[in-house]
Scaffold this motif. Sequence first.
Motif, PDB file in Angstrom:
ATOM      1  N   PRO A 116     -12.455   2.723  50.570  1.00 47.45           N
ATOM      2  CA  PRO A 116     -11.551   2.688  50.014  1.00 47.45           C
ATOM      3  C   PRO A 116     -11.015   0.686  49.394  1.00 47.45           C
ATOM      4  CG  PRO A 116     -11.549   3.818  51.850  1.00 47.45           C
ATOM      5  CD  PRO A 116     -12.564   3.875  51.485  1.00 47.45           C
ATOM      6  N   TRP A 117     -11.191   0.012  50.532  1.00 48.80           N
ATOM      7  CA  TRP A 117     -11.241  -1.326  50.993  1.00 48.80           C
ATOM      8  C   TRP A 117     -11.799  -1.988  49.589  1.00 48.80           C
ATOM      9  CZ3 TRP A 117     -13.520   1.649  55.002  1.00 48.80           C
ATOM     10  CH2 TRP A 117     -15.284   0.913  54.903  1.00 48.80           C
ATOM     11  N   ASP A 118     -12.901  -1.653  49.124  1.00 43.85           N
ATOM     12  CA  ASP A 118     -13.391  -1.899  48.068  1.00 43.85           C
ATOM     13  C   ASP A 118     -12.608  -1.492  46.839  1.00 43.85           C
ATOM     14  OD1 ASP A 118     -15.433  -2.966  46.651  1.00 43.85           O
ATOM     15  OD2 ASP A 118     -16.990  -1.560  46.779  1.00 43.85           O
ATOM     16  N   MET A 119     -11.623  -2.381  46.650  1.00 40.33           N
ATOM     17  CA  MET A 119     -10.674  -2.645  44.387  1.00 40.33           C
ATOM     18  C   MET A 119     -11.148  -3.985  45.158  1.00 40.33           C
ATOM     19  SD  MET A 119      -8.584  -0.251  46.505  1.00 40.33           S
ATOM     20  CE  MET A 119      -7.481  -1.106  45.101  1.00 40.33           C
ATOM     21  N   ASP A 120     -12.188  -4.510  44.423  1.00 35.05           N
ATOM     22  CA  ASP A 120     -12.026  -5.431  43.727  1.00 35.05           C
ATOM     23  C   ASP A 120     -12.886  -5.256  42.777  1.00 35.05           C
ATOM     24  OD1 ASP A 120     -13.059  -8.079  42.402  1.00 35.05           O
ATOM     25  OD2 ASP A 120     -14.455  -9.008  44.211  1.00 35.05           O
ATOM     26  N   THR A 121     -12.347  -5.186  41.294  1.00 34.43           N
ATOM     27  CA  THR A 121     -12.926  -4.210  39.880  1.00 34.43           C
ATOM     28  C   THR A 121     -13.764  -5.705  39.171  1.00 34.43           C
ATOM     29  OG1 THR A 121     -10.190  -4.593  38.881  1.00 34.43           O
ATOM     30  CG2 THR A 121     -11.849  -2.231  40.417  1.00 34.43           C
ATOM     31  N   LYS A 122     -13.345  -6.426  39.582  1.00 35.28           N
ATOM     32  CA  LYS A 122     -13.197  -7.971  38.778  1.00 35.28           C
ATOM     33  C   LYS A 122     -14.793  -8.688  38.953  1.00 35.28           C
ATOM     34  CE  LYS A 122     -10.200 -11.601  38.351  1.00 35.28           C
ATOM     35  NZ  LYS A 122     -10.339 -13.346  38.686  1.00 35.28           N
ATOM     36  N   LYS A 123     -15.177  -8.460  37.448  1.00 38.14           N
ATOM     37  CA  LYS A 123     -16.862  -8.940  37.293  1.00 38.14           C
ATOM     38  C   LYS A 123     -17.520 -10.186  38.001  1.00 38.14           C
ATOM     39  CE  LYS A 123     -19.885  -8.152  33.027  1.00 38.14           C
ATOM     40  NZ  LYS A 123     -19.968  -8.030  31.804  1.00 38.14           N
ATOM     41  N   GLN A 124     -18.308  -9.761  39.077  1.00 40.63           N
ATOM     42  CA  GLN A 124     -19.402 -10.847  39.794  1.00 40.63           C
ATOM     43  C   GLN A 124     -20.326 -11.133  38.992  1.00 40.63           C
ATOM     44  OE1 GLN A 124     -17.829 -11.284  42.533  1.00 40.63           O
ATOM     45  NE2 GLN A 124     -16.814 -10.604  42.894  1.00 40.63           N
ATOM     46  N   LYS A 125     -19.550 -13.156  38.522  1.00 43.43           N
ATOM     47  CA  LYS A 125     -20.327 -13.699  38.719  1.00 43.43           C
ATOM     48  C   LYS A 125     -21.930 -14.131  39.089  1.00 43.43           C
ATOM     49  CE  LYS A 125     -17.502 -15.920  35.693  1.00 43.43           C
ATOM     50  NZ  LYS A 125     -17.006 -14.885  34.678  1.00 43.43           N
ATOM     51  N   GLU A 182     -29.929 -16.731  39.289  1.00 41.33           N
ATOM     52  CA  GLU A 182     -30.765 -15.515  39.270  1.00 41.33           C
ATOM     53  C   GLU A 182     -29.845 -15.419  37.198  1.00 41.33           C
ATOM     54  OE1 GLU A 182     -28.365 -12.322  40.516  1.00 41.33           O
ATOM     55  OE2 GLU A 182     -29.037 -12.863  42.700  1.00 41.33           O
ATOM     56  N   ARG A 183     -29.752 -16.910  36.749  1.00 39.61           N
ATOM     57  CA  ARG A 183     -29.303 -16.363  35.764  1.00 39.61           C
ATOM     58  C   ARG A 183     -30.999 -16.715  34.507  1.00 39.61           C
ATOM     59  NH1 ARG A 183     -24.046 -20.644  36.520  1.00 39.61           N
ATOM     60  NH2 ARG A 183     -23.271 -18.969  37.646  1.00 39.61           N
ATOM     61  N   ALA A 184     -30.866 -16.030  33.149  1.00 40.90           N
ATOM     62  CA  ALA A 184     -31.581 -16.360  32.684  1.00 40.90           C
ATOM     63  C   ALA A 184     -32.097 -17.794  32.034  1.00 40.90           C
ATOM     64  CB  ALA A 184     -31.889 -16.026  30.576  1.00 40.90           C
ATOM     65  N   PRO A 185     -33.388 -18.269  32.182  1.00 44.36           N
ATOM     66  CA  PRO A 185     -33.210 -19.817  31.699  1.00 44.36           C
ATOM     67  C   PRO A 185     -32.835 -20.448  30.534  1.00 44.36           C
ATOM     68  CG  PRO A 185     -35.134 -19.306  33.160  1.00 44.36           C
ATOM     69  CD  PRO A 185     -34.425 -17.454  32.579  1.00 44.36           C
ATOM     70  N   ILE A 186     -33.454 -19.606  29.331  1.00 46.50           N
ATOM     71  CA  ILE A 186     -32.615 -19.352  27.802  1.00 46.50           C
ATOM     72  C   ILE A 186     -30.985 -19.939  27.447  1.00 46.50           C
ATOM     73  CG2 ILE A 186     -32.660 -17.029  27.143  1.00 46.50           C
ATOM     74  CD1 ILE A 186     -34.246 -20.595  24.599  1.00 46.50           C
ATOM     75  N   LEU A 187     -30.177 -18.562  28.418  1.00 46.56           N
ATOM     76  CA  LEU A 187     -29.503 -19.206  28.443  1.00 46.56           C
ATOM     77  C   LEU A 187     -28.787 -20.326  29.288  1.00 46.56           C
ATOM     78  CD1 LEU A 187     -27.803 -15.095  29.133  1.00 46.56           C
ATOM     79  CD2 LEU A 187     -27.790 -16.284  27.136  1.00 46.56           C
ATOM     80  N   TYR A 236     -14.544 -18.732  28.072  1.00 43.73           N
ATOM     81  CA  TYR A 236     -16.019 -18.229  27.759  1.00 43.73           C
ATOM     82  C   TYR A 236     -16.311 -19.262  27.091  1.00 43.73           C
ATOM     83  CZ  TYR A 236     -18.723 -15.292  24.190  1.00 43.73           C
ATOM     84  OH  TYR A 236     -19.991 -15.059  23.874  1.00 43.73           O
ATOM     85  N   MET A 237     -15.851 -20.199  26.238  1.00 43.71           N
ATOM     86  CA  MET A 237     -16.718 -21.645  26.297  1.00 43.71           C
ATOM     87  C   MET A 237     -17.436 -22.419  27.700  1.00 43.71           C
ATOM     88  SD  MET A 237     -17.928 -22.285  23.503  1.00 43.71           S
ATOM     89  CE  MET A 237     -18.768 -23.417  23.572  1.00 43.71           C
ATOM     90  N   GLY A 238     -16.401 -22.191  28.603  1.00 42.08           N
ATOM     91  CA  GLY A 238     -17.273 -22.904  30.101  1.00 42.08           C
ATOM     92  C   GLY A 238     -18.452 -22.041  30.282  1.00 42.08           C
ATOM     93  N   GLY A 239     -17.947 -20.439  30.117  1.00 44.94           N
ATOM     94  CA  GLY A 239     -19.303 -19.218  30.298  1.00 44.94           C
ATOM     95  C   GLY A 239     -20.006 -19.823  29.958  1.00 44.94           C
ATOM     96  N   ILE A 240     -20.167 -19.916  28.452  1.00 42.48           N
ATOM     97  CA  ILE A 240     -21.362 -20.093  27.783  1.00 42.48           C
ATOM     98  C   ILE A 240     -22.563 -21.334  27.998  1.00 42.48           C
ATOM     99  CG2 ILE A 240     -22.079 -20.632  25.199  1.00 42.48           C
ATOM    100  CD1 ILE A 240     -19.604 -19.725  24.511  1.00 42.48           C
ATOM    101  N   GLU A 241     -21.196 -22.426  28.495  1.00 45.96           N
ATOM    102  CA  GLU A 241     -22.094 -23.925  29.065  1.00 45.96           C
ATOM    103  C   GLU A 241     -22.623 -23.354  30.725  1.00 45.96           C
ATOM    104  OE1 GLU A 241     -19.373 -26.849  28.891  1.00 45.96           O
ATOM    105  OE2 GLU A 241     -19.311 -26.896  26.166  1.00 45.96           O
ATOM    106  N   ARG A 242     -22.098 -22.630  31.299  1.00 44.25           N
ATOM    107  CA  ARG A 242     -22.821 -22.191  32.474  1.00 44.25           C
ATOM    108  C   ARG A 242     -24.411 -21.936  32.463  1.00 44.25           C
ATOM    109  NH1 ARG A 242     -17.399 -22.401  33.869  1.00 44.25           N
ATOM    110  NH2 ARG A 242     -17.416 -20.170  33.484  1.00 44.25           N
ATOM    111  N   GLY A 243     -24.735 -20.861  31.319  1.00 40.16           N
ATOM    112  CA  GLY A 243     -25.328 -20.192  31.572  1.00 40.16           C
ATOM    113  C   GLY A 243     -25.169 -18.845  31.313  1.00 40.16           C
ATOM    114  N   HIS A 252     -23.201 -16.330  29.578  1.00 38.79           N
ATOM    115  CA  HIS A 252     -22.673 -14.931  28.423  1.00 38.79           C
ATOM    116  C   HIS A 252     -23.838 -15.021  28.197  1.00 38.79           C
ATOM    117  CE1 HIS A 252     -18.715 -15.171  30.090  1.00 38.79           C
ATOM    118  NE2 HIS A 252     -18.092 -16.430  29.463  1.00 38.79           N
ATOM    119  N   ASN A 253     -24.447 -13.752  27.272  1.00 36.10           N
ATOM    120  CA  ASN A 253     -25.210 -13.824  26.606  1.00 36.10           C
ATOM    121  C   ASN A 253     -24.732 -13.487  24.930  1.00 36.10           C
ATOM    122  OD1 ASN A 253     -27.598 -12.829  25.017  1.00 36.10           O
ATOM    123  ND2 ASN A 253     -27.893 -11.145  25.804  1.00 36.10           N
TER     124      ASN A 253
END
Length: 136
Positions: free
Chosen positions: A48-57, A62-67, A98-105, A107-108
């Motif tokens: 029940p304490w596991d309430m974190d629904t935010k998507k973890q980066k 573990e990020r794809a090298p091409i991204l 979103y642009m920041g996420g793209i630059e960090r690899g 987002h696909n």
Amino acid sequence: MFSPIHNKLARRAGWHTSTSFKEMGNIYREIISRGSLSRGNLFLREKPWDMDTKKQKPPTDERAPILVAFGQAVRRRRKELGFSQEAFGDACGLDRSYMGGIERGEHNVALINIMKIIATLGISPSEFFSDLDGVD
């Protein structure tokens, strides 16, 4: 005192239904903290304490090298033009975060957004993708 659906939820949560209206709010809070409601069904969480629904980066390794390479190419070219992330995102029609996420690899990126980015950079797709030659 409770409707049939409330009785069902209270029984599933382990409460008796002969409680006062004052306790009803406490029951709802407890039900919500222990599970989720869907069409009158109670789905209890394992923790029940596991309430974190935010998507973890994903971690960097573990990020794809091409991204990651795509994001680095976007960042390098954006900085050459003197754009901030926010100004570049506005020019592309994309959100700054979103642009920041793209630059960090992180987002696909969809093809249509890739084309918006390349058009804003003022180069041809072949010229942009030549930066990614040799990336596995």
